[in-house]
Design an enzyme around this catalytic site. Structure first.
Site, PDB file in Angstrom:
ATOM      1  N   GLU A 182       0.876  -1.048   0.027  1.00 19.63           N
ATOM      2  CA  GLU A 182       0.016  -0.022  -0.001  1.00 19.63           C
ATOM      3  C   GLU A 182       0.846   1.270  -0.096  1.00 19.63           C
ATOM      4  O   GLU A 182       1.726   1.499   1.127  1.00 19.63           O
ATOM      5  CB  GLU A 182      -0.942   0.012   1.233  1.00 19.63           C
ATOM      6  N   GLU A 225       4.666  12.867  -4.960  1.00 13.70           N
ATOM      7  CA  GLU A 225       3.942  12.932  -3.733  1.00 13.70           C
ATOM      8  C   GLU A 225       4.612  13.806  -2.807  1.00 13.70           C
ATOM      9  O   GLU A 225       5.822  13.754  -2.455  1.00 13.70           O
ATOM     10  CB  GLU A 225       3.703  11.537  -3.163  1.00 13.70           C
TER      11      GLU A 225
END
Lengths: 320, 479, 301
Positions: B258, B389
């Site tokens: 994840e 990010e």
């Protein structure tokens, strides 16, 4: 004669124009609105902030009695309480107003003379509003003639829900006209939507704008006479409306949640909503009111607790 | 004119949590020093105060922990599911009982506001254990065939942004399905996992079923490498996720990853604007934006861009940044000096590349790691801050003209974890949600989580799902 | 018909983007039967053929993944119908490729046709089996739906040239993915012929692309290709599988490991395939929608 804010004069040119305008307002997502209201409800207001908020809340109360059993005696007692809420502590602020039926307005005016506490009178066949326009206007005229500083009118929810927005709008204009005084300041007009009957948040937003376009000085949630009255969510929504209206027109309009606000904790949550939505310009009883009666004693007990450190009890505040 | 409504400080009491000056590794039911005696300090990011000193696991400790987990696996996996369930229910209840203590602890160690640990992290942690507890004796009915078997020893590596919640996401399904675990929390947030070890003891969980190794990346790598580990579950950066995927190539280890995201939050001109503003704020400023599924790219329809940005800036000006333990704090501290440096560097890149920066004017505390809520306008897909990010409270604002353009820009990313859609038109929600290549799509809401709801990404945001019935698969031998 | 008639050989070609190109490299290699007898020259695909196939598969993905599940089911069933009519050809090719008797080869082809039928029926059911509403604790409707991963590289089994081939292609496309298939290196002819069937089964061009050649040579660029989303390593040996898995990590491709191993032809492709090949190349998308509010304000709307 009141007129629609110039920025929106087109919106009220016809029933269909008004419908297009109101239906063109951004929608309201119910879950998101309530989540935001709940989130602001978790603010922790302590010590100095709490003391400030309690006094501010007291000063914003429209101390209300709207009973079939109201008498001049009851109204005078309420007026005395408004002027001097805590007999044990003269530093407690006065409430903003006393709110009564039109036939009690003169009594209230006399009782409050020189106190600075305003007299608000409901009118327009409150609370249902189901009467002929002439009757409603006569109701308003009576109250104004009796010296009421403020008129709390109800909109015609039937007309609103059946889509006759212009009828609602014109009725507000007509009432506003009756609020004028040649020999003194006009009565300020609070427009009650009875949000519990409008049923949807989209309707509450539309009603808010309709009321503001028609010249309301205040927009007010409810009469206190139906199942659901003021809630954090519907008040938040109305605070957004006045915030946006001022941003677009420069005209500041007040907000009055009414009914169901009984505890200091609740009142403080509403003040947080005001502070973080409309902003500090509304943190004044000229722009924000609580329509309430039992709330006052709870605020006073909390106030006593803050000053003495002890929890208070109902025997230490007055029953009026 | 009223004076401003200043909220007095309303700090949550620190006294509910008792942090020891030092902690060991939790192996085979006991706290123990690292084999080589190494320790490291954990600090409170809001004050830089040293909270405690914890053991630093090395390869030898990993081996010890895996052996303990292996030994425990035999009995644990043979236990009737109904018994495993009761252990997990016990854990869920103890977490609820101790939730205030854990919330304060998490806030101290992580820097996030108490409002979030109290109202989001801890309730979700307890709910996650409660949810998977109920699965333990119902696995036959989960859609993975009759009597699905556990994998064995699960090596789990979790990040610092939601320390206890990520622990719950990893440990609850692993134990429910009959696996035993070795979990490594992030080096900047080791404490809540160690408190969880104590909860396991209170719950009477058999020794070795849960082992906690505090340490750095080298301990994580050793765990991934260990030949007696059957399953790797990792939440963290995409770069490390790729390294793990390479590391386990050719082995039979099952893996779920994840990883990062660059979520697009798409606001159409018919959006419920006030709720959209809240959703944007929740999307990028929840947990200081240190959220893999953050809505870090705002895609706004050009026709409402000015109006929306005005409303957003006004709203950001009301955010309260400061002491994370203050119940009125909205924005806490950045988790570490390292993360703050990364955010700062990316923001400087944004400015250097010509995007227009706006930051909320708020006073930053003098000690600790802080970054003011920031947004960039005039951002295009070509800007670094629209692609990388940032993992911080920094929003990149891009515009679009048509739904097709919105979808194309939203999908134009190596990531595919989350997305948001704001419109009052139901069919547009469904049509756009259908086209977005993202594992979680929030329509007219953002950053909502639930133990029953599968979570995980497309593309380089990783693979596998956590949560819900789907989350069981990661810990069952069903491939 | 005279026994002396000279038969017409078939030129085997790749199947890419709905067309039948030769290898871009111009190379071919000899394909023999199980006894070493020459059968045909097959195209030896290059890196560029692999690249072209990915472009074709990507181009086809939007339409195929967006087609209704019912439509995909109809097309997969159509493939079975088309195969049924060309059964003799495939029986011959499978018998040659795998050294089977005619009757055994016929059983394999029958099983392969039936497999298309099995997967044709799955297209509109898998979503109900693995997706659904999640009862979240809040005023939200929360729905998880499986969606295709994207472009999938499929290394077909080396031994089972047709039943194994169909068993790895059909589940990939049933769920809406598009495929770049690397056929069995030694026995590519049934795969190349399958392309001809696919082309006449209403399957949009590019949904399945079939390459023949050296597995490692074609697979390497596909495993590292940034526009490929997943890779099925069924046809790779352990050494190659590990190399490809490492390369696949560059963009975090979903990897279906080389199991079930078909080394030595031991794997029984006729067994019930279950659903794991369907789910291996599915993503779960979960969408949250607000429902009405909880009615705290007397209004849920």
């Amino acid at each position: 004669m009141p007129t629609t804010a110039p920025a929106f004069s087109d919106a009220t040119a016809s029933d269909s124009a008004l419908r297009r305008f109101l239906h063109g307002l951004p929608g309201v997502d119910a879950v998101g609105l309530e989540a935001r209201a709940a989130s602001l409800g978790t603010r922790s207001i302590k010590t100095t902030a709490k003391a400030y908020a309690i006094d501010l809340a007291i000063s914003m109360i429209d101390l209300t009695t709207l009973e079939g059993a109201d008498t001049p005696g009851k109204v005078r007692a309420l007026a005395a309480k408004a002027v001097n809420p805590d007999p044990t502590d003269r530093t407690a602020p006065r409430t903003a107003a006393v709110c009564v039926y039109p036939d009690m307005a003169a009594t209230a005016v006399a009782a409050l003379a020189g106190s600075g506490v305003k007299v608000a009178s409901v009118a327009t066949a409150f609370p249902a509003g189901r009467a002929a326009l002439d009757v409603k206007l006569a109701d308003v005229r009576d109250a104004v003639a009796a010296g009421a500083d403020e008129i709390d009118m109800v909109i015609d929810r039937g007309a609103f829900l059946s889509g006759h927005y212009l009828k609602v709008y014109e009725e507000i204009l007509a009432v506003k006209a009756e609020c004028a005084r040649a020999d003194g300041p006009d009565a300020r007009l609070k427009v009650i939507f009875e949000t519990g009957e409008l049923s949807t948040y989209d309707n509450i937003r539309r009603a808010s704008w309709l009321g503001m376009l028609a010249g309301a000085d205040f927009i007010k949630t409810s009469t206190g006479k139906v199942g659901t009255n003021a809630t954090p969510a519907n008040t938040l929504l109305m605070l957004e409306a006045v915030r946006d209206f001022r941003a677009q027109t420069g005209v500041q309009i007040g907000v009055k949640p009414a009914g169901g606000i009984r505890t200091s904790k609740d009142a403080i949550k509403f003040l947080v909503l005001v502070n973080e939505t409309a902003g500090e310009d509304w943190l004044d009883n000229h722009w924000f009111r609580f329509g309430a009666s039992s709330l006052l004693n709870d605020l006073l007990m909390q106030r006593q607790k803050l000053s003495t450190g002890r929890y208070s009890g109902p025997d230490y505040v007055t029953v009026d | 004119m009223a004076s401003a409504f200043e909220y007095a400080p309303a700090p949550e009491s620190r006294s509910v949590v008792d942090i020891a000056p030092s902690y060991g590794l939790f192996i085979d039911g006991e706290f123990t020093d690292a084999a080589d005696g190494k320790v490291f300090k954990t600090v409170s990011p809001s004050s830089e105060e040293v909270l405690s000193e914890v053991a630093q696991a090395g390869a030898a400790d990993v081996d010890r922990a895996v052996k303990a987990a292996r030994k425990a696996f035999e009995k644990w996996s043979a236990l009737p599911g109904s018994e495993r369930a009761k252990y997990l229910f016990r854990i869920a209840r103890i977490i609820q009982e101790r939730s205030r203590e854990l919330a304060v602890l998490e806030t101290l160690d992580n820097g996030k506001p108490i409002k979030e640990t109290r109202d989001a992290d801890l309730p979700l942690v307890a709910a996650h254990f409660f949810y998977y507890a109920g699965w333990a004796d119902k696995l036959d009915h989960a859609g993975y065939g009759a009597n699905p078997r556990p994998l064995g020893v699960a090596g789990q590596i979790i990040p610092w942004n939601f320390p206890l919640l990520m622990l719950a996401w990893k440990i609850a399904p692993a134990l429910a399905t009959g696996n035993t675990v070795v979990l490594k929390p992030a080096e900047t947030t080791p404490l809540s996992a160690l408190f969880f070890a104590d909860i396991c003891r209170q719950a009477g969980l058999p020794k070795g079923v849960v082992n906690i190794l505090t340490g750095y990346g080298d301990a994580g790598a050793a765990l991934v490498e260990h030949e007696d580990v059957n399953k790797i579950a990792f939440t963290g950066s995409t770069a490390v996720g790729k390294a793990i995927a390479r590391q386990i190539a050719g082995t039979n280890k099952k893996v779920t990853l994840e990883l990062g995201g660059k979520g697009a939050n798409i606001v159409f001109d018919d959006a419920p604007i006030d709720q959209a503003v809240e959703g944007i704020v929740t999307g990028i400023f929840f947990n200081q934006g240190q959220v893999c599924c953050a809505g870090s790219r705002l895609l706004v329809q050009e026709s409402i861009q000015d109006e929306l940005l005005d409303a957003l800036k006004r709203r950001l000006s009301t955010l309260r940044l400061g002491d994370p333990l203050d119940k009125n704090t909205d924005i806490g501290a950045i988790n570490s000096a390292e993360q703050l440096a990364r955010i700062t560097a990316l923001v400087e890149t944004g400015e250097a590349e010509g995007a227009e920066r706006w930051s909320a004017s708020c006073e930053l505390p003098s000690s600790g790691y802080w970054f003011a809520p920031t947004l960039f306008t005039n951002v295009t897909q070509a800007h670094t801050i629209a692609r990388d990010e940032i993992f911080g409270p920094v929003l990149s604002v891009l515009s679009f003209r048509t739904p097709d353009e919105a979808v194309a820009k939203a999908n134009n990313s190596q990531y595919g974890l989350s997305a948001g859609i704001w419109t009052e038109k139901g069919s547009r929600i469904l049509a756009v949600a259908n086209k977005l290549r993202a594992g979680v799509v929030w329509a007219n809401t953002f950053n909502k989580f639930d133990p029953t709801s599968p979570f995980g990404g497309y593309k380089e945001s990783g693979f596998g799902r956590e949560g819900g019935r789907h989350g069981l698969e990661a810990y069952l031998d069903v491939r | 018909m005279s026994d002396n008639r000279l038969s017409v050989f078939k030129t085997y070609k790749l199947y890419v983007g709905g067309k039948f190109p030769r290898s871009e490299s111009g190379r071919v290699y000899e394909v023999t039967d199980s006894k070493g007898k020459w059968l045909a020259n097959a195209p030896q695909s290059s890196r560029k053929d692999a690249r072209d196939a990915v472009v074709a598969a990507r181009k086809a993905f939007g339409g195929w993944s967006g087609a209704t599940a019912y439509n995909r089911g109809q097309i997969l069933y159509r493939i079975a119908e088309m195969l049924e009519g060309r059964k003799d050809q495939f029986v011959r090719e499978v018998a040659d490729a795998e050294g089977l008797s005619k009757s055994k080869a016929a059983a394999v082809v029958d099983a392969a046709i039936d497999r298309w039928v099995w997967y044709a029926g799955w297209t509109d059911k898998i979503g109900q089996v693995v997706g659904g509403a999640n009862p979240v604790a809040g005023p939200f409707f929360n729905l998880s739906t499986p969606e295709p991963t994207g472009v999938v590289t499929v290394l077909a089994p080396q031994k089972s040239s047709f039943l194994g081939l169909v068993s790895v292609i059909a589940p990939v496309i049933a769920t809406g993915n598009t495929a770049v298939v690397v056929a069995s290196a030694d026995s590519p002819l049934p795969a190349l012929s399958l392309g001809e069937v696919l082309a006449t089964s209403d399957l949009p061009g590019g949904v399945v692309n079939i390459l023949s050649g050296k597995t490692a040579e074609i697979a390497a660029p596909l495993a590292s290709h940034q526009d490929v989303n997943a890779i099925d390593l069924t046809g790779a040996d352990a050494t190659l599988a590990k190399e490809l898995e490492i390369a696949a990590a560059d963009n975090l491709k979903r990897v279906l490991g080389p199991q079930p191993v078909d080394e030595g032809g031991a794997f029984d492709w006729s067994a019930d395939p279950g659903t794991h090949r369907l789910t291996a190349f599915l993503e779960t998308k979960t969408v949250w929608h607000p429902t009405g509010a909880l009615g705290a304000s007397g209004s849920s709307y």
